[in-house]
Design an enzyme around this catalytic site. Structure first.
Site: not given
Length: 541
Positions: A188, A295, A331, A429, A452-453, A463, A500
């Protein structure tokens, strides 16, 4: 002069004085108490105070660095309000007859250790968040104030590790760079550093006892190096490199208004990822050619009930109008996993990243999706809005989504409410979506690859787990082959495909993505002009 290597979290360079962050461990009293009710009241008051602080942090982070930064503190608030956590604190006070501070510390250590021992890597990574929340609660109980750390002059922050609260506690303008001994490139705190666009290194094996405040240091986020007390030759070269970077920034500004097109005529759209309507301004400032990922979760987080159709409509309409004809890909909600809201009633899951989240919630509770789609279709009248659905794994899911969308269209028509049916896309993803992307391409208008996913699920690597940094490889051949497969399937049916995820901003891969045939790269706004420069200078075969 001392040089150390680390892992780069955010690229960039900085030179200046060092401030070593030595956070002393709070002294926790272990007192016997007799008035249990009074001690429980202290806990309630402290929780309420900490809740307000986290809400303030959420709002400030969202405003300064975007909704993605704010979401981190929503996770902290959920931990603070978790009934099991609070029940454990109160139980310790009541049964052990001890003071609130000791009960919080005891619970923090027990829960932190419990999460760290879990097999699920995502849950193990939450141990640091529990400690951060508990430290905040302890500070409130001890009478400390939540103040931003003050720096007399801009400095490079060196620490053993930094919690998200500590990272956001600094005045952004006074931080030149972050250097930590521990930490993960996907923690984070690392996410915050990237969103703040501050050069940062983690995993630097420096002995903090040997570093003094005030000494000069050079941080090279491109090479993953930090040099303390650089000699004249290193300083000169560092200064030259920083001047070159500054010149590049000036050149980037000259690219505003120009197309992202290779010398051979290949057109690539360079768009921006955003997390709220406030972020649209940042996208426009950096001359983004559209919004490649909006998002929508910001509308659902930090509240006690679902956003109304009208609230959503106003937000989507505003974004579409501000972008003045440029495409805005919104999204549908991707709640679940690390994005939680109590009113959803999702409950605790052993493996939330693979659990009840995103489109799965919408298909199980279609009225949630219908409300969002009604708002989106109405807002599409005011601009170039497209809709994209997350966490797709099958053709059947898409067909069911389209059935729901058709029901929404019929409802709007029956009420004579103006609407426009936007382009419909899906996020790629999951490995499952990759394997059926040829079938999906026949149904939808476009793809967007969430790297990412996709990387996390393909490699079976969390991750956010710093122990797995060496195993998390977004450049893995399997990932690159998947991207190529998806692109080929999309183009076979005349559909466009974009990226993205964070990989889209990886400049070492820009040329390869262009050669693969990727049509669009959507990145954080600060990367738009950098990518445009690379695209315009690519050599064509």
């Amino acid at each position: 002069m001392q040089q150390f290597s680390g892992k780069s979290v955010c690229k960039g360079m900085a030179y200046g004085p060092v401030t070593v962050l030595r956070s002393p461990k709070q002294h926790i009293r272990h007192d016997k108490i007799w008035d249990v009710k009074a001690e429980l009241e202290r806990v309630n008051s402290a929780v309420e105070c900490a809740r307000k602080e986290l809400q303030s942090l959420y709002e400030r982070a969202s405003q300064e660095i975007g909704i993605s930064g704010g979401e981190i503190f929503q996770v902290h608030r959920m931990i603070l309000e978790d009934e099991e956590y609070l029940k454990a604190v109160r139980h310790t006070i009541q049964t052990e007859m001890v003071n609130a501070e000791y009960a919080v510390e005891f619970t923090s250590e027990r829960y932190g250790d419990m999460f760290f021992r879990m097999k699920d890597d995502y849950m193990r990574a939450r141990a640091m968040d529990i400690k951060d929340v508990s430290d905040r609660l302890l500070r409130v109980l001890n009478g400390g104030e939540d103040t931003r750390r003050s720096l007399d002059e801009p400095a490079i922050i060196v620490a053993d590790d930094l919690s998200p609260s500590e990272t956001m506690g600094f005045c952004r303008e006074k931080v030149l760079a972050f250097v930590t001994v521990r930490g993960s490139t996907n923690s984070h705190t690392a996410i915050l550093a990237r969103l703040m666009n501050i050069p940062a290194l983690v995993g630097v094996p420096v002995d903090l006892g040997e570093i003094q405040d005030g000494i000069r240091a050079f941080v090279d986020g491109f090479e993953g190096m930090v040099t303390f007390e650089p000699d004249e030759d290193v300083y000169r070269k560092a200064n030259e490199r920083m001047e070159d970077e500054q010149e590049k920034l000036c050149l980037f500004q000259k690219l505003k208004g120009k197309e992202s097109i290779t010398p051979g005529g290949k057109r690539i759209l360079i768009c921006a990822n955003i997390g709220s309507v406030r972020d649209v301004e940042r996208a426009l400032e950096n001359d983004a050619e559209g919004i490649g990922l909006f998002r929508s979760e910001f509308l659902y987080l930090g509240r006690k009930d679902f956003p109304t159709e009208e609230e959503q409509f106003q937000a989507y309409r505003q974004a579409a109008q501000q972008m003045a004809g440029k495409e805005v890909i919104i999204r549908t909600l991707d709640m679940g996993a690390d994005k939680q809201a109590e009113y959803f009633g999702l409950g605790r899951e052993e493996n939330p990243a693979m659990g009840f989240r995103a489109i799965r919630i919408c298909l199980k509770q279609p009225e949630i999706l219908k409300t969002q789609l009604r708002a989106l279709l109405r807002a599409a009248v005011y601009g170039n809005i497209s809709v994209i659905y997350p966490m797709i794994i099958s053709v059947e899911e898409v067909k069911r989504i389209f059935e729901i969308a058709q029901e929404v269209r019929e409802e709007l028509e029956s009420k004579r409410i103006p609407y426009r049916y936007p382009r419909q896309g899906v996020m790629i993803e999951t490995p499952a979506a990759v394997m059926v992307s040829d079938e999906l391409a026949r149904l939808v208008d476009f793809f967007s690859i969430g790297t990412n996913d996709l990387t996390q699920y393909t490699l079976a690597v969390d991750r956010q787990n710093e122990k797995l940094c060496d195993f998390y490889d977004p450049h893995h051949k399997a990932i690159m082959r998947m991207i190529r497969i998806v692109t080929e399937h999309a183009h076979k049916y005349g559909k466009k495909v974009g990226i993205c995820g964070e990989l889209g901003a990886d400049t070492s891969l820009t040329e390869e993505f262009v050669r693969m045939g990727i049509d669009e790269l959507s990145v954080v706004p600060s990367m738009v002009l950098k990518l445009r420069k690379i695209v315009r200078e690519l050599k064509d075969d």
